[in-house]
Enzyme design. Structure first.
Site, short mmCIF file in Angstrom:
data_model
loop_
_atom_site.label_atom_id
_atom_site.label_comp_id
_atom_site.label_asym_id
_atom_site.label_seq_id
_atom_site.Cartn_x
_atom_site.Cartn_y
_atom_site.Cartn_z
N LYS A 1 0.84 -1.20 0.00
CA LYS A 1 0.00 0.00 0.00
C LYS A 1 0.88 1.26 0.00
O LYS A 1 2.10 1.18 0.23
CB LYS A 1 -0.92 -0.03 1.23
CG LYS A 1 -1.88 -1.23 1.24
CD LYS A 1 -2.76 -1.18 2.49
CE LYS A 1 -3.67 -2.39 2.60
NZ LYS A 1 -4.54 -2.31 3.80
N TYR B 1 -11.93 -2.92 -3.10
CA TYR B 1 -12.45 -2.98 -1.73
C TYR B 1 -13.99 -2.98 -1.71
O TYR B 1 -14.57 -2.66 -0.68
CB TYR B 1 -11.90 -1.81 -0.91
CG TYR B 1 -10.48 -2.04 -0.42
CD1 TYR B 1 -10.16 -3.19 0.32
CD2 TYR B 1 -9.47 -1.12 -0.67
CE1 TYR B 1 -8.86 -3.41 0.78
CE2 TYR B 1 -8.17 -1.34 -0.19
CZ TYR B 1 -7.89 -2.48 0.53
OH TYR B 1 -6.61 -2.70 1.00
N PHE C 1 -15.17 2.72 7.39
CA PHE C 1 -13.81 3.08 7.00
C PHE C 1 -13.60 3.10 5.49
O PHE C 1 -12.51 3.41 5.02
CB PHE C 1 -12.79 2.12 7.66
CG PHE C 1 -12.99 0.66 7.32
CD1 PHE C 1 -12.49 0.12 6.14
CD2 PHE C 1 -13.69 -0.18 8.18
CE1 PHE C 1 -12.67 -1.22 5.82
CE2 PHE C 1 -13.87 -1.53 7.87
CZ PHE C 1 -13.37 -2.04 6.68
N THR D 1 -4.98 -8.28 10.50
CA THR D 1 -5.34 -6.97 9.96
C THR D 1 -4.94 -5.84 10.91
O THR D 1 -4.45 -4.80 10.47
CB THR D 1 -6.87 -6.93 9.70
OG1 THR D 1 -7.21 -8.01 8.84
CG2 THR D 1 -7.29 -5.62 9.08
N ARG E 1 3.03 -7.23 9.09
CA ARG E 1 2.34 -6.20 9.89
C ARG E 1 2.83 -6.20 11.33
O ARG E 1 2.92 -5.14 11.97
CB ARG E 1 0.83 -6.42 9.81
CG ARG E 1 0.24 -6.05 8.44
CD ARG E 1 -1.18 -6.56 8.32
NE ARG E 1 -1.86 -6.09 7.11
CZ ARG E 1 -2.98 -6.62 6.65
NH1 ARG E 1 -3.57 -7.62 7.31
NH2 ARG E 1 -3.56 -6.15 5.56
N ASN F 1 -1.57 -0.36 7.36
CA ASN F 1 -0.99 -1.67 7.67
C ASN F 1 -0.19 -2.27 6.51
O ASN F 1 -0.02 -3.47 6.41
CB ASN F 1 -2.06 -2.62 8.21
CG ASN F 1 -3.18 -2.87 7.22
OD1 ASN F 1 -3.13 -2.39 6.08
ND2 ASN F 1 -4.19 -3.63 7.62
N HIS G 1 -1.61 -5.52 1.34
CA HIS G 1 -2.85 -6.26 1.09
C HIS G 1 -2.52 -7.64 0.54
O HIS G 1 -1.60 -7.77 -0.26
CB HIS G 1 -3.72 -5.53 0.06
CG HIS G 1 -4.83 -6.39 -0.46
ND1 HIS G 1 -6.03 -6.51 0.19
CD2 HIS G 1 -4.89 -7.22 -1.54
CE1 HIS G 1 -6.79 -7.38 -0.47
NE2 HIS G 1 -6.13 -7.82 -1.52
N GLU H 1 -9.09 -10.32 -7.93
CA GLU H 1 -8.14 -9.21 -7.75
C GLU H 1 -7.01 -9.26 -8.80
O GLU H 1 -6.59 -8.22 -9.31
CB GLU H 1 -7.58 -9.23 -6.33
CG GLU H 1 -8.66 -8.87 -5.31
CD GLU H 1 -8.29 -9.15 -3.85
OE1 GLU H 1 -7.15 -9.57 -3.58
OE2 GLU H 1 -9.16 -8.93 -2.98
#
Ligand code: UDP
Ligand code: MG
Length: 161
Positions: A20, A60, A68, A102, A113, A123, A126, A137
């Protein structure tokens, strides 16, 4: 024989992994790529992309009713992401183990993480959570022509059992 070999390769399990924007901004790309390489998985797709809102919202989409969601889409579109496809036996579940929980404060030390993050909204990485999401994906982020079938010479060492 050749056709059978190609067919067998195309059946190998693949997962979608993305570093990310926080992972890219913090200079963690090499660290994270290295963990997947050292585990023994095979990199078959890799690119840096700043996702469009449409791409992020589809990626997402399962979370679109969650509070969120808007912040998550804002963040993931805020800068470059390193998108990857990794291949190998059990790679979907194994990548989730390498990534960790997560919530970074619940992620075990030794996981990405657990070692590298403290904030659930930052975090770092993905990873697809199941075969169906991995297929979805990979197709969302990559063209078929961007994925490479190749065989490392030590591939037979990486199969469990
Ligand atoms: N997320 C968040 N707040 C939450 C739950 C999730 O900011 O309360 C973010 C977090 O960055 C997470 C992403 O939304 O990685 C997707 O959530 P999911 O439950 O799918 O977690 P993951 O599959 O990434 O572990
Ligand atoms: Mg998820």
């Amino acid at each position: 024989m050749a056709a059978l070999f190609i067919h067998t390769k195309s059946m190998a399990e693949r997962t979608f992994i993305a570093i990310k924007p926080d992972g890219v901004q913090r200079g963690l790309v090499g660290e994270i790529l290295g963990r997947f390489e050292r585990k023994g998985f095979k990199l078959v797709g890799l690119k840096q992309i700043t996702p469009s809102r449409a791409l992020a919202e589809q990626h997402y989409g399962v979370h679109k009713e969650r509070p969120f969601f808007a912040g998550l889409v804002d963040f993931i579109t805020s800068g470059p992401v390193v998108a990857m496809v990794w291949e190998g036996d059990g790679v979907i579940a194994s990548a989730r183990k390498l990534i960790g929980a997560t919530k970074p404060l619940e992620a075990e030390p030794g996981t990405i993480r657990g070692d590298l993050a403290v904030n659930i909204g930052r975090n770092v990485i993905h990873g697809s959570d199941a075969a169906e999401t991995a297929a979805f994906e990979i197709g969302l982020w990559f063209e078929a022509s961007e994925l490479n079938d190749w065989s490392p010479s030590d591939q037979e060492w990486r199969v469990e059992g």
